[in-house]
Write a protein that holds these residues in place. Structure first.
Motif, PDB file in Angstrom:
ATOM      1  N   UNK A 254       0.819  -1.195   0.000  1.00 39.96           N
ATOM      2  CA  UNK A 254       0.000   0.000   0.000  1.00 39.96           C
ATOM      3  C   UNK A 254       0.858   1.252   0.000  1.00 39.96           C
ATOM      4  N   UNK A 255       0.210   2.390  -0.202  1.00 37.51           N
ATOM      5  CA  UNK A 255       0.901   3.671  -0.239  1.00 37.51           C
ATOM      6  C   UNK A 255       0.695   4.434   1.068  1.00 37.51           C
ATOM      7  N   UNK A 256       1.627   5.302   1.368  1.00 38.35           N
ATOM      8  CA  UNK A 256       1.542   6.183   2.524  1.00 38.35           C
ATOM      9  C   UNK A 256       1.653   7.624   2.030  1.00 38.35           C
ATOM     10  N   UNK A 257       0.606   8.411   2.261  1.00 34.61           N
ATOM     11  CA  UNK A 257       0.619   9.815   1.847  1.00 34.61           C
ATOM     12  C   UNK A 257       0.992  10.688   3.041  1.00 34.61           C
ATOM     13  N   UNK A 258       1.911  11.610   2.834  1.00 34.81           N
ATOM     14  CA  UNK A 258       2.418  12.457   3.906  1.00 34.81           C
ATOM     15  C   UNK A 258       1.695  13.804   3.961  1.00 34.81           C
TER      16      UNK A 258
ATOM     17  N   UNK B 278      -3.315   6.350   4.648  1.00 34.94           N
ATOM     18  CA  UNK B 278      -2.869   5.037   4.194  1.00 34.94           C
ATOM     19  C   UNK B 278      -3.762   4.651   3.022  1.00 34.94           C
ATOM     20  N   UNK B 279      -3.153   4.212   1.927  1.00 38.03           N
ATOM     21  CA  UNK B 279      -3.899   3.906   0.706  1.00 38.03           C
ATOM     22  C   UNK B 279      -3.566   2.509   0.203  1.00 38.03           C
ATOM     23  N   UNK B 280      -4.466   1.977  -0.598  1.00 38.19           N
ATOM     24  CA  UNK B 280      -4.171   0.734  -1.308  1.00 38.19           C
ATOM     25  C   UNK B 280      -3.232   1.052  -2.468  1.00 38.19           C
TER      26      UNK B 280
END
Length: 490
Positions: free
Chosen positions: A131-135, A373-375
């Motif tokens: 998954x992705x983590x956006x700040x 938190x993203x898929x």
């Protein structure tokens, strides 16, 4: 059945039961421990070969995995390595650091929130995607912070900047120098990785350290904001009141030079009384040392802790140092704490929180840098909720402190942070290291616009090739804070 055959049969049955018991233990009870064992090379190679999720600033990756032509299938890349190194950390064959470590379950795809994604990947016979983590980072502020540290300080300087959105606690920028290139530590050339890591680890300037959250130093006169807050709250002071000053203040229970506080040549502080505004604008040591003694150790401790001292306030990146105010200082020691000395120590993040709390009507928000938190296909799975850490001071006290800080920029030591057409609130600091051959530390903290705060900043210069007599938080920290504030508000 004769006895020898029966004995062999029983023996074989026991072996079969033992084999099943061992297989059950390994497959179910011990599987987790073996998977986490750092010596399990199969697990390490599988993780290193996985398509790891991205760390994002907006929609742009600052860490991502791209296909590679070797046995490991994917290569970790960092498009803006030096500016973001201490935020992203690095993902290597041997270890992870910073966000690569704290968000590893998400980035590797093992987080429970990604169960559906893992199930779909399994059914479609595709590799497990992370998954992705956006700040929360503002890219303009981050670039301004790193560029200002790099270009406005001498080569080889050791320093950091933190910027916070006061109303939410979002970290808008976090930069530290010297920096390093995490691409070199994510390389598939494992011998090169080992050599690079050993070199960085042996470097006396500690390039792997995120000074914004891991360096805890005496905050010097920036701590006078905490002392002033306690004075307003406990002694009913106001910005336009006169306060006791003078060219020197002898700490209680002391005699001679060791217990004498002076004003480092700032003659505007030398009259018997000065206005509170003048005391802050000129950073009068005699005023704030005396004020801390009058407030008392218990109240000073309570005020410092209300701003976040002695607490674990930041969990997005580990480890993070805890800022300290001593729990039971005697009277002369309390006086020293009033000017940010004795055993007071703070991280740049902590001093940014002090400024942000004042800017936010006295409410300190818990700082955070992980926004979402993203898929793998950018679907939002969870967003961080804003959280009040404390009501450090009343809104009226925050207003008085803002007035004092604005005067410090307009008329005093913090003038290098002034922005044309924008009201800026700020405070300088120069803290003695306590070591004969180590020069003072320079600090600066501020927020802007003062009447509608959008950003609070703290700058800490630990070491720079600047003559000792020219080291000052305003002269070298102010322009750096100004660049970051301008990037956010303009």
């Amino acid at each position: 059945m004769n006895k020898p055959i029966r004995t062999i049969a029983v023996f074989c049955l026991l072996l079969f039961v033992a084999l099943m018991a061992n297989a059950t233990y390994l497959q179910f009870w011990a599987a987790g421990d073996y998977n986490k064992d750092p010596n399990n090379r199969r697990i390490i190679e599988a993780a290193f070969s996985r398509e790891r999720g991205a760390i994002l600033v907006g929609r742009d990756p600052v860490a991502e995995s791209v296909p590679s032509d070797d046995e490991y299938q994917f290569q970790r890349q960092y498009p803006s390595p030096l500016a973001y190194a201490h935020l992203t950390g690095f993902f290597s064959f041997y270890t992870q650091t910073a966000l690569e470590q704290s968000q590893n379950e998400v980035l590797s795809g093992e987080d429970p929130r990604l169960f559906v994604t893992r199930l779909v990947d399994l059914l479609s016979n595709e590799g497990n995607q992370g998954g992705n983590v956006e700040l929360t980072i503002d890219p303009a502020a981050q670039e301004a912070a790193y560029t200002a540290l790099r270009d406005q300080l001498p080569q080889g300087a050791e320093a950091s900047v933190v910027a916070i959105e006061p109303s939410t606690g979002k970290i808008l920028a976090m930069a530290s120098i010297p920096s390093y290139d995490p691409n070199e530590l994510a390389s598939h050339d494992l011998q090169s990785v080992t050599d690079t890591y050993d070199r960085l680890l042996a470097d006396d300037s500690e390039p792997l350290i995120n000074r914004a959250i891991n360096k805890r130093l005496p905050p010097g006169s920036t701590f006078k904001l905490v002392t002033a807050a306690a004075g307003i709250e406990r002694l009913d002071l106001q910005a336009d009141d006169d306060v006791p000053s003078g060219p020197g203040y002898q700490l209680p229970q002391t005699s001679g030079d060791t217990g004498l506080i002076d004003n480092d040549g700032r003659t505007a502080c030398d009259t018997d009384q000065v206005s509170f505004t003048t005391a802050m604008a000129n950073s009068c040591n005699t005023v704030f040392a005396r004020m801390a003694v009058e407030v008392g150790s218990e109240a000073m401790l309570e005020q410092a802790e209300a701003f976040g001292f002695n607490s674990d306030v930041f969990s997005d990146i580990r480890p993070a140092a805890t800022s300290v105010y001593p729990e039971d200082p005697n009277e002369p020691q309390v006086g020293q704490t009033g000017i940010g000395q004795f055993e007071v120590s703070a991280t740049p993040l902590q001093m940014a929180m002090v400024a942000a709390g004042i800017a936010n009507d006295g409410t300190v928000m818990r700082p955070y840098v992980v926004n979402k938190v993203q898929s793998a296909d950018y679907q939002d799975l969870e967003q961080t909720d804003e959280e009040e850490l404390s009501q450090a001071v009343s809104s009226s006290t925050a207003e008085e402190l803002t007035q004092l800080m604005v005067a410090t920029v307009d008329e005093g030591t913090a003038n290098p942070a002034a922005i044309e057409g924008v009201q800026v609130a700020g405070k300088t600091g120069t803290a003695q290291s306590g070591i004969d051959d180590v020069p003072p530390y320079a600090w600066f903290t501020s927020f802007a616009p003062a009447d509608d705060p959008q950003v609070a900043v703290a700058v800490m210069i630990e070491s720079a090739d600047i003559p000792r007599g020219e080291i000052g938080g305003g002269s070298i920290g102010g322009p750096i804070a100004k660049a970051v504030m301008e990037a956010v508000i303009q």
